[in-house]
Every structure is written in structure tokens, then in C-alpha cells.
Design a protein around this motif. Structure first.
Motif, PDB file in Angstrom:
ATOM      1  N   LEU A 163      68.970  78.290  24.545  1.00  0.00           N
ATOM      2  CA  LEU A 163      69.641  78.717  23.313  1.00  0.00           C
ATOM      3  C   LEU A 163      70.232  77.507  22.580  1.00  0.00           C
ATOM      4  O   LEU A 163      70.049  77.349  21.364  1.00  0.00           O
ATOM      5  N   ILE A 164      70.900  76.643  23.320  1.00  0.00           N
ATOM      6  CA  ILE A 164      71.515  75.450  22.727  1.00  0.00           C
ATOM      7  C   ILE A 164      70.449  74.486  22.223  1.00  0.00           C
ATOM      8  O   ILE A 164      70.534  73.974  21.102  1.00  0.00           O
ATOM      9  N   GLU A 165      69.422  74.255  23.041  1.00  0.00           N
ATOM     10  CA  GLU A 165      68.374  73.316  22.644  1.00  0.00           C
ATOM     11  C   GLU A 165      67.590  73.823  21.432  1.00  0.00           C
ATOM     12  O   GLU A 165      67.218  73.042  20.554  1.00  0.00           O
ATOM     13  N   GLU A 166      67.359  75.121  21.357  1.00  0.00           N
ATOM     14  CA  GLU A 166      66.665  75.688  20.195  1.00  0.00           C
ATOM     15  C   GLU A 166      67.519  75.566  18.931  1.00  0.00           C
ATOM     16  O   GLU A 166      67.022  75.255  17.864  1.00  0.00           O
ATOM     17  N   LYS A 167      68.810  75.795  19.063  1.00  0.00           N
ATOM     18  CA  LYS A 167      69.717  75.760  17.916  1.00  0.00           C
ATOM     19  C   LYS A 167      69.964  74.333  17.421  1.00  0.00           C
ATOM     20  O   LYS A 167      69.954  74.067  16.231  1.00  0.00           O
ATOM     21  N   TYR A 168      70.212  73.403  18.344  1.00  0.00           N
ATOM     22  CA  TYR A 168      70.634  72.057  17.970  1.00  0.00           C
ATOM     23  C   TYR A 168      69.539  70.997  18.106  1.00  0.00           C
ATOM     24  O   TYR A 168      69.717  69.874  17.635  1.00  0.00           O
ATOM     25  N   GLY A 169      68.449  71.310  18.782  1.00  0.00           N
ATOM     26  CA  GLY A 169      67.370  70.346  18.982  1.00  0.00           C
ATOM     27  C   GLY A 169      67.538  69.566  20.276  1.00  0.00           C
ATOM     28  O   GLY A 169      68.623  69.507  20.856  1.00  0.00           O
ATOM     29  N   SER A 170      66.465  68.953  20.716  1.00  0.00           N
ATOM     30  CA  SER A 170      66.452  68.251  22.005  1.00  0.00           C
ATOM     31  C   SER A 170      67.376  67.036  22.026  1.00  0.00           C
ATOM     32  O   SER A 170      68.147  66.847  22.973  1.00  0.00           O
ATOM     33  N   LEU A 171      67.311  66.206  21.000  1.00  0.00           N
ATOM     34  CA  LEU A 171      68.135  64.994  20.975  1.00  0.00           C
ATOM     35  C   LEU A 171      69.622  65.345  20.960  1.00  0.00           C
ATOM     36  O   LEU A 171      70.409  64.771  21.729  1.00  0.00           O
ATOM     37  N   ASP A 172      70.008  66.283  20.110  1.00  0.00           N
ATOM     38  CA  ASP A 172      71.422  66.676  20.067  1.00  0.00           C
ATOM     39  C   ASP A 172      71.865  67.323  21.381  1.00  0.00           C
ATOM     40  O   ASP A 172      73.010  67.152  21.799  1.00  0.00           O
ATOM     41  N   THR A 173      70.970  68.039  22.039  1.00  0.00           N
ATOM     42  CA  THR A 173      71.310  68.633  23.338  1.00  0.00           C
ATOM     43  C   THR A 173      71.595  67.541  24.356  1.00  0.00           C
ATOM     44  O   THR A 173      72.568  67.621  25.116  1.00  0.00           O
ATOM     45  N   ILE A 174      70.789  66.494  24.368  1.00  0.00           N
ATOM     46  CA  ILE A 174      71.035  65.352  25.265  1.00  0.00           C
ATOM     47  C   ILE A 174      72.381  64.714  24.931  1.00  0.00           C
ATOM     48  O   ILE A 174      73.177  64.416  25.831  1.00  0.00           O
ATOM     49  N   LEU A 175      72.649  64.518  23.655  1.00  0.00           N
ATOM     50  CA  LEU A 175      73.915  63.903  23.242  1.00  0.00           C
ATOM     51  C   LEU A 175      75.111  64.786  23.610  1.00  0.00           C
ATOM     52  O   LEU A 175      76.152  64.275  24.041  1.00  0.00           O
ATOM     53  N   ILE A 176      74.965  66.092  23.467  1.00  0.00           N
ATOM     54  CA  ILE A 176      76.028  67.029  23.856  1.00  0.00           C
ATOM     55  C   ILE A 176      76.283  66.935  25.355  1.00  0.00           C
ATOM     56  O   ILE A 176      77.437  66.883  25.803  1.00  0.00           O
ATOM     57  N   MET A 177      75.220  66.889  26.143  1.00  0.00           N
ATOM     58  CA  MET A 177      75.365  66.788  27.597  1.00  0.00           C
ATOM     59  C   MET A 177      76.039  65.480  27.994  1.00  0.00           C
ATOM     60  O   MET A 177      76.932  65.460  28.849  1.00  0.00           O
ATOM     61  N   MET A 178      75.632  64.390  27.366  1.00  0.00           N
ATOM     62  CA  MET A 178      76.237  63.091  27.676  1.00  0.00           C
ATOM     63  C   MET A 178      77.701  63.047  27.239  1.00  0.00           C
ATOM     64  O   MET A 178      78.555  62.558  27.985  1.00  0.00           O
ATOM     65  N   ALA A 179      77.994  63.566  26.058  1.00  0.00           N
ATOM     66  CA  ALA A 179      79.383  63.590  25.575  1.00  0.00           C
ATOM     67  C   ALA A 179      80.254  64.423  26.500  1.00  0.00           C
ATOM     68  O   ALA A 179      81.405  64.060  26.783  1.00  0.00           O
ATOM     69  N   SER A 180      79.710  65.515  26.995  1.00  0.00           N
ATOM     70  CA  SER A 180      80.455  66.374  27.914  1.00  0.00           C
ATOM     71  C   SER A 180      80.786  65.651  29.214  1.00  0.00           C
ATOM     72  O   SER A 180      81.935  65.675  29.678  1.00  0.00           O
ATOM     73  N   THR A 181      79.797  64.979  29.798  1.00  0.00           N
ATOM     74  CA  THR A 181      80.058  64.294  31.065  1.00  0.00           C
ATOM     75  C   THR A 181      80.972  63.086  30.881  1.00  0.00           C
ATOM     76  O   THR A 181      81.890  62.874  31.679  1.00  0.00           O
ATOM     77  N   ILE A 182      80.740  62.305  29.835  1.00  0.00           N
ATOM     78  CA  ILE A 182      81.580  61.114  29.618  1.00  0.00           C
ATOM     79  C   ILE A 182      83.027  61.521  29.343  1.00  0.00           C
ATOM     80  O   ILE A 182      83.962  60.949  29.916  1.00  0.00           O
ATOM     81  N   SER A 183      83.224  62.516  28.490  1.00  0.00           N
ATOM     82  CA  SER A 183      84.601  62.947  28.181  1.00  0.00           C
ATOM     83  C   SER A 183      85.271  63.557  29.403  1.00  0.00           C
ATOM     84  O   SER A 183      86.462  63.340  29.633  1.00  0.00           O
ATOM     85  N   THR A 184      84.526  64.302  30.210  1.00  0.00           N
ATOM     86  CA  THR A 184      85.090  64.850  31.448  1.00  0.00           C
ATOM     87  C   THR A 184      85.535  63.724  32.371  1.00  0.00           C
ATOM     88  O   THR A 184      86.621  63.780  32.960  1.00  0.00           O
ATOM     89  N   GLY A 185      84.709  62.692  32.485  1.00  0.00           N
ATOM     90  CA  GLY A 185      85.060  61.550  33.326  1.00  0.00           C
ATOM     91  C   GLY A 185      86.299  60.823  32.841  1.00  0.00           C
ATOM     92  O   GLY A 185      87.213  60.530  33.616  1.00  0.00           O
TER      93      GLY A 185
END
Length: 149
Positions: A86-108
């Protein structure tokens, strides 16, 4: 019946999510084979480590693919396989990768600041991010009550 099956095909509707799940499974297999040492060394983020250590910054990204157990992995992957497309379809593959990376980096980083004596492992932060994004993806006129609840 045979005519319908002839036109049936499986498509990869979410290459980023499928790729991430495969990577997580490989990392967990390696973790099992090394008795947990690989995840402890490379795929967990210890908040007690030094900000000056470049390896600390690397683990802010890599901890998302490591998991504490197969059960932990299956729980996170179940949610990612449900929400990720759902997220990848809505935001696209590149933005999904960036969202995942932003989530992990900010959590850290947030964990390092507020919980310096602990650490984190797994994709639960990504799952939570996807839950929030899925809740607000179709918002038009206000904040959904289901998100608040």
C-alpha cells in the motif's frame, strides 16, 4: 475453470518490500547459523556506543534488518507484507526506501538520546511508520478517528 487459470499470473507488486523481506530472512538465517553473533555485531543498535564511532551510525541503518528471533521476524514481516505494498504503491519505490531509512535512522538517534543504556533490533519502527502512513494515506477532510483511537 482452466481458461481462468491460463490468465492467472503472479506479479511483484512491491519490489522494495519483497527485497527487504528477503534480506531480513537471509540475515536471520545467518544469525541462526552464527548463534546470534552476527546480529549482535552488525544488525543491532546499541545506544551505549559512542557517537564518534562510524560503526554506530552504520547500525542506525542496519538494525532494521536484524531480528531477535524467527518469531520477531515473522511478526514484523507479516505487517510489512500487509502494509508495505500500500505504501509503495502510494509513494513509489524510492520514497518507500527513503521512508524506511528515515524511520530506522531517527529511531536510532532518538533512542540514543533518550535511552542511552539500551538498544534496538528489528523492523518494528518501520512497521509503526507504515501503520501511521496507512492510516493517513486516504485522509481528505480531517484526522481519522481510527488513527486517534
Amino acid at each position: 475453470m482452466k481458461k481462468n487459470l491460463k490468465h492467472f499470473k503472479i506479479v511483484n507488486n512491491s519490489p522494495v518490500i519483497i527485497g527487504f523481506v528477503v534480506i531480513c530472512c537471509i540475515v536471520q538465517l545467518i544469525n541462526t547459523l552464527t548463534g546470534g553473533r552476527s546480529t549482535n555485531m552488525f544488525f543491532s543498535c546499541s545506544f551505549s556506543s559512542s557517537w564518534k564511532n562510524p560503526f554506530t551510525w552504520l547500525t542506525y541503518i542496519t538494525f532494521g534488518v536484524g531480528h531477535a528471533s524467527w518469531e520477531h521476524l515473522f511478526g514484523n514481516m507479516s505487517y510489512l507484507l500487509l502494509l508495505g505494498p500500500l505504501i509503495e504503491e502510494k509513494y513509489g519505490s524510492l520514497d518507500t526506501i527513503l521512508i524506511m531509512m528515515a524511520s530506522t535512522i531517527s529511531t536510532g538517534i532518538i533512542g540514543h538520546i533518550f535511552f542511552p543504556s539500551s538498544g534496538v533490533v528489528g523492523a518494528s519502527g518501520i512497521v509503526f511508520t507504515f501503520l501511521i502512513l496507512a492510516s493517513i494515506t486516504s485522509v481528505k477532510d480531517g484526522i481519522p478517528l481510527t488513527l486517534i483511537l
